[in-house]
Design an enzyme around this catalytic site. Sequence first.
Site, PDB file in Angstrom:
ATOM      1  N   GLY A 152      -4.659   8.549   1.947  1.00 17.10           N
ATOM      2  CA  GLY A 152      -3.592   8.538   2.960  1.00 17.10           C
ATOM      3  C   GLY A 152      -2.271   8.291   2.238  1.00 17.10           C
ATOM      4  N   ARG A 153      -1.300   7.755   2.984  1.00 17.83           N
ATOM      5  CA  ARG A 153       0.027   7.528   2.395  1.00 17.83           C
ATOM      6  C   ARG A 153      -0.030   6.657   1.148  1.00 17.83           C
ATOM      7  NH1 ARG A 153       0.770   6.524   7.719  1.00 17.83           N
ATOM      8  NH2 ARG A 153       2.233   7.824   8.881  1.00 17.83           N
ATOM      9  N   ILE A 154      -0.720   5.508   1.276  1.00 19.20           N
ATOM     10  CA  ILE A 154      -0.708   4.546   0.162  1.00 19.20           C
ATOM     11  C   ILE A 154      -1.563   5.064  -1.001  1.00 19.20           C
ATOM     12  CG2 ILE A 154      -1.106   2.146  -0.515  1.00 19.20           C
ATOM     13  CD1 ILE A 154      -0.759   1.353   2.452  1.00 19.20           C
TER      14      ILE A 154
ATOM     15  N   SER B 157     -12.054  11.223   0.888  1.00 21.45           N
ATOM     16  CA  SER B 157     -11.222  11.212   2.089  1.00 21.45           C
ATOM     17  C   SER B 157     -11.998  11.944   3.171  1.00 21.45           C
ATOM     18  CB  SER B 157      -9.923  11.965   1.780  1.00 21.45           C
ATOM     19  OG  SER B 157      -8.952  11.679   2.740  1.00 21.45           O
ATOM     20  N   ARG B 158     -11.632  11.709   4.433  1.00 26.02           N
ATOM     21  CA  ARG B 158     -12.341  12.412   5.511  1.00 26.02           C
ATOM     22  C   ARG B 158     -12.072  13.912   5.455  1.00 26.02           C
ATOM     23  NH1 ARG B 158     -10.245   8.274   8.814  1.00 26.02           N
ATOM     24  NH2 ARG B 158     -11.653   6.518   8.700  1.00 26.02           N
TER      25      ARG B 158
ATOM     26  N   THR C  97      -6.537  -3.244  -2.442  1.00 28.90           N
ATOM     27  CA  THR C  97      -5.337  -3.778  -1.775  1.00 28.90           C
ATOM     28  C   THR C  97      -5.397  -3.472  -0.275  1.00 28.90           C
ATOM     29  OG1 THR C  97      -4.185  -1.712  -2.305  1.00 28.90           O
ATOM     30  CG2 THR C  97      -3.762  -3.596  -3.756  1.00 28.90           C
TER      31      THR C  97
ATOM     32  N   ARG D 189      -8.485  -3.964   2.532  1.00 31.04           N
ATOM     33  CA  ARG D 189      -9.063  -5.071   3.303  1.00 31.04           C
ATOM     34  C   ARG D 189     -10.269  -5.623   2.532  1.00 31.04           C
ATOM     35  NH1 ARG D 189      -4.921  -5.189   5.492  1.00 31.04           N
ATOM     36  NH2 ARG D 189      -4.419  -5.039   7.708  1.00 31.04           N
TER      37      ARG D 189
ATOM     38  N   GLU E 162     -10.553 -14.437   3.962  1.00 27.24           N
ATOM     39  CA  GLU E 162      -9.196 -14.556   3.470  1.00 27.24           C
ATOM     40  C   GLU E 162      -8.479 -15.697   4.176  1.00 27.24           C
ATOM     41  OE1 GLU E 162      -5.934 -11.324   3.667  1.00 27.24           O
ATOM     42  OE2 GLU E 162      -7.446 -10.672   2.216  1.00 27.24           O
TER      43      GLU E 162
ATOM     44  N   HIS F 171      -2.805 -11.408  -0.663  1.00 29.59           N
ATOM     45  CA  HIS F 171      -2.455 -10.378   0.318  1.00 29.59           C
ATOM     46  C   HIS F 171      -0.935 -10.201   0.414  1.00 29.59           C
ATOM     47  CE1 HIS F 171      -4.288  -8.186   4.011  1.00 29.59           C
ATOM     48  NE2 HIS F 171      -3.236  -7.530   3.548  1.00 29.59           N
ATOM     49  N   ILE F 172      -0.348  -9.764  -0.698  1.00 31.90           N
ATOM     50  CA  ILE F 172       1.120  -9.655  -0.774  1.00 31.90           C
ATOM     51  C   ILE F 172       1.587  -8.203  -0.937  1.00 31.90           C
ATOM     52  CG2 ILE F 172       1.509 -11.978  -1.674  1.00 31.90           C
ATOM     53  CD1 ILE F 172       1.766 -10.635  -4.497  1.00 31.90           C
ATOM     54  N   GLY F 173       0.704  -7.243  -0.632  1.00 33.14           N
ATOM     55  CA  GLY F 173       1.068  -5.833  -0.825  1.00 33.14           C
ATOM     56  C   GLY F 173       2.403  -5.456  -0.205  1.00 33.14           C
TER      57      GLY F 173
HETATM   58  C1  DGY Z   1      -1.010  -4.251   6.406  1.00 32.04           C
HETATM   59  O1  DGY Z   1       0.108  -3.965   6.878  1.00 32.04           O
HETATM   60  O2  DGY Z   1      -2.053  -3.888   6.948  1.00 32.04           O
HETATM   61  C2  DGY Z   1      -1.036  -5.051   5.146  1.00 32.04           C
HETATM   62  O3  DGY Z   1      -2.324  -5.380   4.780  1.00 32.04           O
HETATM   63  C3  DGY Z   1      -0.185  -6.300   5.252  1.00 32.04           C
HETATM   64  O4  DGY Z   1       1.128  -5.959   5.302  1.00 32.04           O
END
Ligand code: DGY
Length: 322
Positions: free
Chosen positions: A157-159, A179-180, A238, A240, A269, A288-290
Amino acid sequence: MPAPKVFVTREYPAVGLNRLLQECDTEVWPGPLPPSREVLLEKVKGCAGLLTMLSDKMDAELFDAAGDQLKVVSQYAVGVNNIDVEEASKRGIAVGNTPGALTDATADLAFALLITAARRMIEVHESIQAGEWKAWEPLGHIGWDLVGKTIGIVGMGRIGYAMAKRCQGGWGMNVIYTSRSDKPEADQNLQARRVSFDQLLADSDFISVHTDLNAETNKLFDSNAFEKMKSNAIFINTARGGIHNQPDLVQALKTGKIGAAGLDVTDPEPPAQSDEILHLPNCVVAPHIGSATTKTRNEMAEIATDNLLNALHGKLLRCEVK
Ligand code: DGY
């Protein structure tokens, strides 16, 4: 007409929060920790809108507690695995999220974890702090090369695309992905190739997870998957924590089934302080600081606030989850 009642489950950037304080009868949960379930069930009573964080469980019980006037749950995150979206839709409650805003920040963090794990930066830093730096070491602190390796992206996806772009453009890596559906943009621009999950496990030097947590991806990375990976592979998550089986990951890292890991997400978490995942030399963990940059968090705040106010005014959300 009285201003609509809104509950905000944690303080979030002022660019968004101030608008809610001005336009709605807004209560903000104070302090750094989330409200307990009990408190949450109490606070949502009579609310028309909820501004939520990824740790707040939004389900039928909570919607019942809120009451029929609840119109919108606006999540200050892109991931919505904490929200029962189907249940919300059945009740006519709109669900909003913040896609797009955090793409680059999260991809940067994924790459930071990859290079930190590959060059063993945490071990090196700790060894210096322990007074072990005595001389330049011709055989010490040897890490992994990145250039020309194969990156496996789980979820293009985007990320996932932004991470692949960094790896291919900056470090000349080969990109494979699951990917799907096919992703022609990635195939054309990054010479990426969609492969089966098993092939991705077998061929990747590094694997980076960018899919959402759902029934299909829950514990996708378990002992079986780690077994199929290269013994010096680096695993990056990064997305879940629930996408990896954490005890299996700990075993894989301890027994050399894989080389190293970089995690911005864990399961649970946060993990207990005694959780082995926090104490392995070949695993770097971030809390969890992405999305944690000023520009990104402000943009997320703007979108989440627009989503909530739009729904209260009977308008379309900027980003609605269906
Ligand atoms: C999200 O947006 O889902 C990230 O895990 C936290 O910003």
